[in-house]
Design a protein around this motif. Sequence first.
Motif, PDB file in Angstrom:
ATOM      1  N   ALA A 308      18.120  20.218  47.388  1.00 38.15           N
ATOM      2  CA  ALA A 308      18.473  19.077  48.608  1.00 38.15           C
ATOM      3  C   ALA A 308      18.052  18.800  49.746  1.00 38.15           C
ATOM      4  O   ALA A 308      17.761  17.245  50.234  1.00 38.15           O
ATOM      5  CB  ALA A 308      19.457  19.793  48.808  1.00 38.15           C
ATOM      6  N   ILE A 309      16.871  19.346  50.044  1.00 36.14           N
ATOM      7  CA  ILE A 309      16.127  18.921  51.461  1.00 36.14           C
ATOM      8  C   ILE A 309      14.507  18.463  51.147  1.00 36.14           C
ATOM      9  O   ILE A 309      14.537  17.736  51.623  1.00 36.14           O
ATOM     10  CB  ILE A 309      15.786  20.905  52.398  1.00 36.14           C
ATOM     11  CG1 ILE A 309      16.723  21.436  52.835  1.00 36.14           C
ATOM     12  CG2 ILE A 309      14.431  20.490  53.076  1.00 36.14           C
ATOM     13  CD1 ILE A 309      16.518  22.886  53.381  1.00 36.14           C
ATOM     14  N   LYS A 310      14.409  19.092  50.074  1.00 38.39           N
ATOM     15  CA  LYS A 310      13.325  17.639  49.804  1.00 38.39           C
ATOM     16  C   LYS A 310      13.916  16.964  49.165  1.00 38.39           C
ATOM     17  O   LYS A 310      12.799  15.812  49.588  1.00 38.39           O
ATOM     18  CB  LYS A 310      12.410  19.092  47.661  1.00 38.39           C
ATOM     19  CG  LYS A 310      11.401  20.055  48.362  1.00 38.39           C
ATOM     20  CD  LYS A 310      11.586  20.143  46.403  1.00 38.39           C
ATOM     21  CE  LYS A 310      11.102  21.427  46.489  1.00 38.39           C
ATOM     22  NZ  LYS A 310      10.050  21.883  45.521  1.00 38.39           N
ATOM     23  N   GLN A 413      28.093  22.385  44.611  1.00 39.14           N
ATOM     24  CA  GLN A 413      27.665  21.495  44.385  1.00 39.14           C
ATOM     25  C   GLN A 413      26.797  19.960  44.481  1.00 39.14           C
ATOM     26  O   GLN A 413      26.627  20.379  45.723  1.00 39.14           O
ATOM     27  CB  GLN A 413      28.258  20.594  43.349  1.00 39.14           C
ATOM     28  CG  GLN A 413      27.918  19.413  41.889  1.00 39.14           C
ATOM     29  CD  GLN A 413      28.679  19.018  40.601  1.00 39.14           C
ATOM     30  OE1 GLN A 413      29.925  18.796  41.228  1.00 39.14           O
ATOM     31  NE2 GLN A 413      28.180  18.221  40.151  1.00 39.14           N
ATOM     32  N   VAL A 414      25.354  20.002  44.583  1.00 36.22           N
ATOM     33  CA  VAL A 414      24.964  19.266  44.404  1.00 36.22           C
ATOM     34  C   VAL A 414      23.841  18.042  43.628  1.00 36.22           C
ATOM     35  O   VAL A 414      23.881  18.777  41.968  1.00 36.22           O
ATOM     36  CB  VAL A 414      23.186  19.565  45.348  1.00 36.22           C
ATOM     37  CG1 VAL A 414      24.042  20.684  46.464  1.00 36.22           C
ATOM     38  CG2 VAL A 414      22.537  20.028  44.739  1.00 36.22           C
ATOM     39  N   VAL A 415      23.814  16.993  43.700  1.00 35.97           N
ATOM     40  CA  VAL A 415      23.098  15.937  43.115  1.00 35.97           C
ATOM     41  C   VAL A 415      21.995  15.450  43.209  1.00 35.97           C
ATOM     42  O   VAL A 415      21.061  14.987  44.287  1.00 35.97           O
ATOM     43  CB  VAL A 415      24.194  15.169  42.437  1.00 35.97           C
ATOM     44  CG1 VAL A 415      23.094  14.295  41.538  1.00 35.97           C
ATOM     45  CG2 VAL A 415      24.910  15.144  41.618  1.00 35.97           C
ATOM     46  N   VAL A 416      20.604  15.938  42.515  1.00 34.37           N
ATOM     47  CA  VAL A 416      19.353  15.455  43.370  1.00 34.37           C
ATOM     48  C   VAL A 416      18.757  15.347  41.752  1.00 34.37           C
ATOM     49  O   VAL A 416      18.927  14.536  40.484  1.00 34.37           O
ATOM     50  CB  VAL A 416      18.477  16.822  43.172  1.00 34.37           C
ATOM     51  CG1 VAL A 416      19.365  17.350  44.087  1.00 34.37           C
ATOM     52  CG2 VAL A 416      18.621  17.964  42.263  1.00 34.37           C
ATOM     53  N   ASN A 417      17.452  14.408  42.522  1.00 33.42           N
ATOM     54  CA  ASN A 417      16.550  13.798  40.930  1.00 33.42           C
ATOM     55  C   ASN A 417      15.405  14.860  40.842  1.00 33.42           C
ATOM     56  O   ASN A 417      15.210  15.935  41.086  1.00 33.42           O
ATOM     57  CB  ASN A 417      16.050  12.421  42.520  1.00 33.42           C
ATOM     58  CG  ASN A 417      15.281  11.839  41.082  1.00 33.42           C
ATOM     59  OD1 ASN A 417      14.347  12.038  39.931  1.00 33.42           O
ATOM     60  ND2 ASN A 417      15.137  10.145  40.914  1.00 33.42           N
ATOM     61  N   THR A 418      15.925  14.621  39.237  1.00 37.11           N
ATOM     62  CA  THR A 418      14.741  15.647  38.804  1.00 37.11           C
ATOM     63  C   THR A 418      13.388  15.610  39.240  1.00 37.11           C
ATOM     64  O   THR A 418      12.227  16.820  39.100  1.00 37.11           O
ATOM     65  CB  THR A 418      14.512  15.090  37.379  1.00 37.11           C
ATOM     66  OG1 THR A 418      13.351  14.040  36.717  1.00 37.11           O
ATOM     67  CG2 THR A 418      16.146  15.910  36.409  1.00 37.11           C
ATOM     68  N   ARG A 419      12.815  14.763  39.950  1.00 34.21           N
ATOM     69  CA  ARG A 419      11.538  14.494  40.595  1.00 34.21           C
ATOM     70  C   ARG A 419      11.670  15.989  41.099  1.00 34.21           C
ATOM     71  O   ARG A 419       9.991  16.243  41.808  1.00 34.21           O
ATOM     72  CB  ARG A 419      10.918  13.899  41.000  1.00 34.21           C
ATOM     73  CG  ARG A 419      11.347  12.768  42.366  1.00 34.21           C
ATOM     74  CD  ARG A 419      10.850  11.537  42.743  1.00 34.21           C
ATOM     75  NE  ARG A 419      11.793  11.067  43.710  1.00 34.21           N
ATOM     76  CZ  ARG A 419      12.573  10.025  44.197  1.00 34.21           C
ATOM     77  NH1 ARG A 419      13.432   8.952  42.455  1.00 34.21           N
ATOM     78  NH2 ARG A 419      12.967   9.969  44.954  1.00 34.21           N
TER      79      ARG A 419
END
Length: 446
Positions: A308-310, A413-419
């Motif tokens: 999440a921080i990234k 839950q969090v949703v993040v970009n796979t990058r």
Amino acid sequence: MRENSISSESINKFQNNLSENKTSDIIRRSVSKNGILASSTEIQSDELMKPVFSVEVSEKQDVPNQKQSGRCWMFAALNTMRYDLTKNFGLPADFELSQNFINFWDKFEKSNYFLENVLATANEPINSRKVSFLMQTPQEDGGQWDMLCSLIEKHGLAPKSAMEETFNSEHSGQLNNVLNTKLRKNAKELRKMVADSNSNDEINAKKESMLNEIYQILVYALGKPADKFDFEYYDKDHKYNLVKDLTPIDFYKQFLNLDLEDYVSIINSPTDDKPFNDTYTIEMLGSVVGGRSVKHLNLEIEEMKDLAIKQLKDGESVWFGCDVGKESDRQKGIMDTNLFHKDELLGADLSMSKADRLNYGESLMTHAMVLTGVDIVNGKPTKWKVENSWGDKVGTKGYFVMSDDWFNEFVYQVVVNTRYMSDEQKKNQQKEPKMLDPWDPMGALA
């Protein structure tokens, strides 16, 4: 069978124990007059949860209001997406994507999904756990990230100007009651057709007729979703733009610079039945038949926060799901495990681990919001900036502050970009998911 009623001797002992507590009358007077929360509030939490953050998403936007509806998951998701629109096109802070457009198709697709599950379980007894679970709530306002992706990929998006809110979108109780009555009646009819050995063609024709009625109800209550619309706006250079005859799919592809396939769900469920670094899905959970399946990668909480921080440092907000009602003050906009000291006030041990709260029904995901900032001190997060969907009259103009310890305990839950994921995390995310029961806590709808 064990029978051990409360004896008079026990009651007398409890009374004597309380009378020996010199502060019991003081506590009783405070709690009975002011309530448990007000009497146990830690005022220092206000000082520590000041809305100041070292990392923030730069675009500013007004906080929308879901009003008397349970659509936080779609409000939160659309809020993350309008950050991208604001950044790329210079749209004003009060611009919103149409929540009602997604709401219409969500309810229509959920109705079909329910009827398909009714047919899939038609040979099970009406009192089986699965059938009982289905009939408990045929459809509702809540949802999960992957369900929203399926809706957008199939139906597209629209600006709010193309489909405004209605009374029933903002106050969803009446519509939900009517839809669920209709769907339960439909379930009875379909189960009877299966029991009477009607043909698949006959069953499908009947279901088509049912969906026609449901579509009609939704149009009456929510309005007809636009097939095409014009989109006019002033861009970041203050130049007027008009794009005519856009379909919702056109609008999504032309104005939203993101591939939803790149965004994946990360959960933190430290229960024995869900080993970390494995993936999970939930039986009978979804909206669009044939659409994207719900899939979660279970990670340690520190890994979840790191991702999440990234994403926040890269200027992108983060959709997340949590149990918002725990240790939070709605009006102040504070979520902090140090906010109340109920156990000290009442002299009762109320502590439970995150795993135990999940296992014993004490907590689960109830609400979705957006992370828009984080305060990092000595390399560690201390508090998080949260965009809610309850309007600007709560918190700081609608924004909340969440302590890092609250994140540990009540964010699921969090949703993040796979990058932003490591190669190992990407590899684990590709694993075939384990099927969880329909009533598993990780299937809760925000």
